[in-house]
Scaffold this active site. Structure first.
Site, mmCIF file in Angstrom:
data_model
loop_
_atom_site.group_PDB
_atom_site.id
_atom_site.type_symbol
_atom_site.label_atom_id
_atom_site.label_comp_id
_atom_site.label_asym_id
_atom_site.label_seq_id
_atom_site.Cartn_x
_atom_site.Cartn_y
_atom_site.Cartn_z
ATOM 1 N N LYS A 264 21.449 60.028 13.013
ATOM 2 C CA LYS A 264 21.202 60.442 14.406
ATOM 3 C C LYS A 264 22.403 61.248 14.912
ATOM 4 O O LYS A 264 23.519 61.057 14.430
ATOM 5 C CB LYS A 264 21.064 59.190 15.286
ATOM 6 C CG LYS A 264 19.747 58.469 15.151
ATOM 7 C CD LYS A 264 19.708 57.280 16.101
ATOM 8 C CE LYS A 264 18.396 56.532 15.960
ATOM 9 N NZ LYS A 264 17.226 57.309 16.391
ATOM 10 N N ARG A 338 9.114 51.356 11.356
ATOM 11 C CA ARG A 338 7.782 51.156 10.773
ATOM 12 C C ARG A 338 7.878 50.575 9.362
ATOM 13 O O ARG A 338 6.958 49.923 8.900
ATOM 14 C CB ARG A 338 6.982 52.465 10.843
ATOM 15 C CG ARG A 338 7.538 53.606 10.086
ATOM 16 C CD ARG A 338 6.974 54.966 10.544
ATOM 17 N NE ARG A 338 7.600 55.441 11.774
ATOM 18 C CZ ARG A 338 7.286 56.560 12.416
ATOM 19 N NH1 ARG A 338 6.304 57.327 11.972
ATOM 20 N NH2 ARG A 338 7.903 56.918 13.519
HETATM 21 N N1 BES Z 1 14.873 53.345 17.152
HETATM 22 C C1 BES Z 1 14.365 54.645 17.120
HETATM 23 C C2 BES Z 1 13.494 54.991 18.329
HETATM 24 C C3 BES Z 1 14.213 55.084 19.652
HETATM 25 C C4 BES Z 1 14.861 56.245 20.005
HETATM 26 C C5 BES Z 1 14.166 54.023 20.533
HETATM 27 C C6 BES Z 1 15.494 56.325 21.232
HETATM 28 C C7 BES Z 1 14.786 54.123 21.752
HETATM 29 C C8 BES Z 1 15.457 55.258 22.097
HETATM 30 C C9 BES Z 1 13.506 54.876 15.881
HETATM 31 O O1 BES Z 1 13.884 54.154 14.763
HETATM 32 C C10 BES Z 1 13.569 56.326 15.559
HETATM 33 O O2 BES Z 1 14.638 56.802 15.296
HETATM 34 N N2 BES Z 1 12.432 56.993 15.581
HETATM 35 C C11 BES Z 1 12.360 58.383 15.319
HETATM 36 C C12 BES Z 1 11.108 58.627 14.533
HETATM 37 C C13 BES Z 1 11.007 60.031 13.967
HETATM 38 C C14 BES Z 1 12.084 60.268 12.923
HETATM 39 C C15 BES Z 1 9.632 60.193 13.384
HETATM 40 C C16 BES Z 1 12.322 59.123 16.648
HETATM 41 O O3 BES Z 1 11.714 58.647 17.599
HETATM 42 O O4 BES Z 1 12.947 60.189 16.731
HETATM 43 ZN ZN ZN Z 2 15.398 55.185 13.645
#
Ligand code: BES
Ligand code: ZN
Ligand code: ZN
Length: 485
Positions: A264, A338
């Site tokens: 991230k 997931r």
């Molecule tokens: N934990 C995150 C989702 C999230 C992001 C929750 C910001 C709360 C605040 C999750 O694991 C994630 O990173 N999801 C990605 C999925 C994508 C790579 C398909 C996302 O939402 O960007």
């Molecule tokens: Zn994630």
């Protein structure tokens, strides 16, 4: 917070502060408080207090301290605002040095029943005493506060539930607010085991070797880039009818989500210590369920892992196998929730449950869609989804349904495995994630998924709480389970 009932009228209570709710400038005191109402309304008229949601003011009046707390306009009312107004009043009162609070046992507010009011206001008042001070040098232990509901309460169920739920929320909040270094999966497991011992739940913990033996390739692949091993934590509430089909609650418990190799960006990454909040809501709900001793059997499953980019981390393109045998091409290691949930849902299905509900901070897209005003709900069973939405309305936690079209499943076709953990189009992030989860739940089991990405924590201070975990979902789960039996 100790919550009691007293037949002494509010105006005669000798407590540090009396709390009165205002819907705009409308006083919500029930009949029989003419004098208090008249005096207070006169004071408020001359003040800046407008009864807006989150607004609080302390009025010294005839030797008493009155905290007026706003719920906002009637047309925007939902139950959460009442709970928040109670929390804000106690938070403001605590800052002023008050420890004992009183409010009426009845309220005149939209169509809120007195029992719902007692639960919401009592639980909110308890939440208002919360302060996460574990890492503040020299922080004093907060004093024990009390709340008295004044009036006649024939059925004390709601008052008792408010107290028990308050205890459950506050104790789990201290765990939920811990940062990643202080709350690895093993620590969550130890905490769950201790909590189970105290509340009469049973607790089973699966560590790495057992997860390998069972073929839980999803949770293991998320954890493999971290020095902290994964745990699958299973809590059981027996209920009164052991032959009844259980309900299974599943929570994403990613103790820190760096994104893994699909790292991230740095900005805001610290908030990812709250990526365990699905599991925290399940832990809280299980504690509430045990303390309220509901009759239906309930199982809580937490998939706990840390998502880090270590040298053994899962690479984009890697293919893994879920507990239910399906293969998944991991195209983005940041879509890890997931992968944890696919195994947890597979395990959940083995209990032949009457329903499975999972909670997860699963997608940033959910925040794009709904902000922090509601969580998304998606599921394979209209009745279950509606029941949860209704419980959310009662519990003051709003859910909003999104669709689960087959298109989203088709969009996750992989060239090399049964499916990939990413959509080709990149659209409908929240629904695609839910469509992925659906692949791991047998069609004949009613299942709903709650994406709490926007609601699980707050980042700026609010009158009802400081920045930190909200434990969103616990209240509605307890409400829903209690409504079943
Ligand atoms: N934990 C995150 C989702 C999230 C992001 C929750 C910001 C709360 C605040 C999750 O694991 C994630 O990173 N999801 C990605 C999925 C994508 C790579 C398909 C996302 O939402 O960007
Ligand atoms: Zn994630
Ligand atoms: Zn995540």
């Amino acid at each position: 917070m100790k919550i009691t009932v007293s037949t002494i009228p509010l105006a005669e209570q000798k407590k540090d502060a009396l709390i009165v709710f205002y819907q705009g400038l409308e006083n919500t005191l029930p009949a029989g408080h003419a004098q208090l109402k008249k005096q207070l309304d006169a004071l408020i008229k001359k003040s800046a207090f407008k009864g807006e949601a989150g607004q609080c003011a302390i009025f010294p009046m005839a030797g008493k301290q009155i905290i007026a707390t706003g719920i906002g306009e009637a047309k925007y009312f939902y139950n959460g605002l009442l709970e928040q107004a109670a929390a804000a009043a106690v938070k403001a009162g605590r800052a002023a040095g008050f420890k004992s609070f009183a409010m009426t046992a009845e309220i005149k507010l939209n169509d809120v029943s007195n029992a719902d009011y007692q639960l919401l206001a009592g639980r909110g008042a308890a939440w208002g005493t919360y302060d996460f001070s574990t890492f503040k040098s020299g922080a004093k232990k907060p004093p024990v506060c009390s709340l008295t509901f004044c009036g006649i309460v024939k059925d004390r169920t709601a008052v008792k539930a408010a107290q028990e739920q308050g205890i459950s929320l506050l104790s789990t909040a201290d765990l939920a607010n811990l940062p990643g270094n202080e709350a690895p999966p093993a620590k969550i497991a130890t905490w769950a085991r201790q909590m189970a011992k105290e509340t009469g739940l049973t607790c089973q913990i699966m560590a790495k070797a057992e997860l390998q033996k069972k073929g839980c390739g999803g949770i293991l692949s998320v954890a493999q880039g971290s020095a902290e091993d994964a745990r699958m934590i299973i809590l059981k509430h027996k209920g009164t009818d052991p032959k009844a089909q259980p309900i299974v609650l599943v929570g994403k418990t990613v103790t820190f989500d760096s994104g893994g190799i699909s790292l991230k960006p740095g900005k805001g990454m610290g908030w990812m210590k709250y990526d365990k909040c699905g599991g925290m809501a399940v832990l809280t709900a299980m504690q509430m369920i045990a303390r309220m001793n509901v009759s239906v059997p309930v199982i809580g499953i937490l998939g706990a892992a840390e998502n880090m980019p270590g040298s053994r981390a899962t690479r984009p393109g890697d293919i893994i196998k879920a507990y239910n045998g399906k293969t998944v091409e991991v195209l983005n290691t940041d879509a890890e929730g997931r992968l944890v949930l696919m195994d947890a849902l597979g395990l959940a299905a083995e209990y032949k449950p009457r329903a499975i509900v999972d909670l997860a901070t699963l997608t940033g897209a959910c925040i794009v869609a709904l902000g922090s005003s509601a969580s998304a709900i998606l599921g394979n069973d209209k009745q279950l989804v509606n029941e949860l939405i209704d419980s959310g309305i009662d519990a003051g936690e709003r859910l909003w349904e999104l669709p689960l079209f087959k298109d989203y499943t088709d969009d996750m076709k992989s060239d090399f495995a049964d499916l990939s953990n990413l959509s080709r189009s990149g659209g409908a992030g929240t629904a695609t994630a839910a469509a992925f989860l659906q692949e791991f739940v047998p069609e004949d089991i009613p299942w709903a998924h709650l994406d709490i990405a926007g609601t699980a924590w707050i980042e700026s201070p609010k009158p009802y709480q400081a920045p930190g975990a909200t434990l969103f979902g616990a209240r509605l789960l307890a409400q829903w389970v209690a409504s079943i039996g």
